[in-house]
Design an enzyme around this catalytic site. Structure first.
Site, short mmCIF file in Angstrom:
data_model
loop_
_atom_site.label_atom_id
_atom_site.label_comp_id
_atom_site.label_asym_id
_atom_site.label_seq_id
_atom_site.Cartn_x
_atom_site.Cartn_y
_atom_site.Cartn_z
N THR A 169 20.30 153.83 -61.18
CA THR A 169 20.37 153.85 -62.63
C THR A 169 19.18 154.61 -63.22
O THR A 169 18.11 154.68 -62.60
CB THR A 169 20.35 152.39 -63.15
N ASP A 170 19.36 155.14 -64.43
CA ASP A 170 18.25 155.82 -65.12
C ASP A 170 17.13 154.83 -65.48
O ASP A 170 16.00 155.23 -65.75
CB ASP A 170 18.75 156.55 -66.37
N GLU A 171 17.46 153.51 -65.47
CA GLU A 171 16.48 152.52 -65.92
C GLU A 171 15.27 152.42 -65.01
O GLU A 171 14.25 151.85 -65.40
CB GLU A 171 17.14 151.14 -66.03
N TYR A 194 16.03 143.40 -63.52
CA TYR A 194 17.14 144.22 -63.01
C TYR A 194 16.64 145.60 -62.57
O TYR A 194 16.85 146.03 -61.44
CB TYR A 194 18.24 144.36 -64.07
N LYS A 230 16.43 147.56 -58.84
CA LYS A 230 17.10 148.84 -58.54
C LYS A 230 16.05 149.86 -58.08
O LYS A 230 16.28 150.62 -57.14
CB LYS A 230 17.84 149.36 -59.77
#
Ligand code: NAD
Ligand code: DAU
Length: 343
Positions: free
Chosen positions: A123-125, A159, A163
């Protein structure tokens, strides 16, 4: 050529859309979906797919024996399975650590053992957040304005930090053990089969249920929306043509703030654009995500097809309107959990 692949988390939102995309576009490929069917996984997401090409194995990616057996007979693993919701990670990080970190380790160990091609969905997060465009200094234009594969890892939530941890494990396995792997970091997906705990489906199903939509804080936070089919085509491209060891960012220039998205949903659904409640903000809420997908476009020639956000949103709204059976049983459960949290 890939003939047999495992898609972990293939009964969830993005994974099941990928399975459907591959089945429709690559007739030579058969898929084993390895999915634990947590609250976010749903057999119904795979309904209508040919049973001779898609087999669902209900199981946990943390189960070493099961993973070893399946991986020993496959050409590739595409790893989507995860605990995926930020708000849940703020209430209880434990399952995120187990599935996202421990589960990924089990998979990459098995792929290493059998020299199996591995693609890691991220993810970009993991890159944290960016300043709002209006706050960027004029001279900063073009640099630090969007995420690239060189951006530093700065995750904010339980989260995104799990990741990020899993990405780092994959990078280490590539370098230290020669794992034949690629990584992709994608922005916010929308489309059919997304769990109604997430922003867009929550608001659509709120309106369909006569509940006022809920906007966190002032709604100034920006997400970079991509239609989920475009994520799928990018992943297929990377899996089949990507350079081993590389990280590719996936996005389709879809930046919009949450207030703008919510007002658009309300207008499309024939409601006044101010018919929503502002609720408690998410702690540590990332301000803005923005993807620079130049590397994927230039090196692999990938192009998104669904770049008209209003059109994509309309078809998503139609899908939820026509598939009330798919989400109605969950609605009260999801909303009472949010209500307890002041959201
Ligand atoms: P989701 O929550 O809808 O689906 C996750 C799936 O994984 C479910 O089917 C669930 O049953 C399964 N699963 C969970 N734990 C498991 C375990 N231990 N063993 C086997 N299966 C398990 O999530 P999503 O939104 O479809 O996201 C899928 C992946 O894509 C995640 O890795 C996420 O980080 C990534 N991603 C999502 C988005 C997005 O906008 N949704 C954007 C970028 C990246
Ligand atoms: O950027 C990719 C990520 O996008 C994925 O890695 C995650 O798995 C996925 O869940 C998504 O994370 P977000 O936290 O951005 O998505 P979410 O749908 O939870 O929220 C989107 C934005 O909307 C966010 O700024 C919070 C806000 N929001 C969310 C909900 C559920 C609201 O304003 N109201 C809501 O009711």
């Amino acid at each position: 050529m890939l003939k047999n692949i495992i898609v972990t988390g293939g009964a969830g939102f993005v994974g099941s859309n990928f399975v459907r995309y591959v089945i429709n576009n690559h007739p030579e490929v058969n898929i084993i979906v390895l999915d634990k069917l947590t609250y976010a996984g749903n057999r119904a997401n795979l309904v209508g797919l040919p049973q001779n090409r898609v087999r669902l194995v209900v199981g946990d990616i943390c189960n070493k024996e099961l993973v070893d057996k399946l991986v020993s007979k496959t050409d590739a693993v595409v790893h989507y399975a995860a605990e995926s919701h930020n708000d849940n990670s703020l209430l209880n990080p434990d399952p995120f650590i187990q599935t996202n970190i421990v589960g990924t380790t089990v998979l990459i160990n098995a792929c290493r053992k059998y020299n199996v091609r591995y693609h890691h969905i991220s993810t970009d997060e993991v890159y944290g957040d960016l300043p709002l465009r209006k706050d960027l200094p004029e001279h900063g234009k073009g640099k630090g304005e969007k995420f690239t594969s060189d951006s530093p890892y700065r995750p904010s939530s339980p989260y995104s930090s799990t990741k990020a941890s899993s990405d780092l494990l994959v990078r280490a396995w590539i370098r230290s053990f020669g794992l034949r792997a690629t990584i992709s970091n994608c922005s916010n997906n929308y489309g059919p089969f997304q769990h109604i705990e997430k922003f867009i489906p929550r608001q659509i199903t709120n309106i369909l249920s006569g509940i006022r939509p809920k906007l966190y804080g002032t709604g100034k936070n920006v997400r970079d929306w991509i239609y989920t089919d475009d994520h799928s085509s990018a992943v297929w491209k990377i899996l089949t043509e990507g350079k081993i060891g590389e990280t590719y960012l996936i996005g389709s220039d879809g930046e919009r703030d949450n207030k703008e998205v919510l007002e658009l949903i309300l207008r499309i659904m024939g409601k006044p654009s101010n018919a929503y409640d502002q609720v408690k903000d998410r702690p540590g809420h990332d301000l803005r995500y923005g993807i620079d997908a130049t590397k994927l476009r230039k090196e692999l020639g990938w192009r998104p097809k669904h770049t008209d956000f209003k059109l994509g949103l309309k078809s998503t709204i139609n899908w939820y309107t026509e598939h009330e059976n798919w989400w109605s049983a969950e609605k009260d459960i999801v909303e009472s959990k949010y209500a307890k949290n002041g959201q």
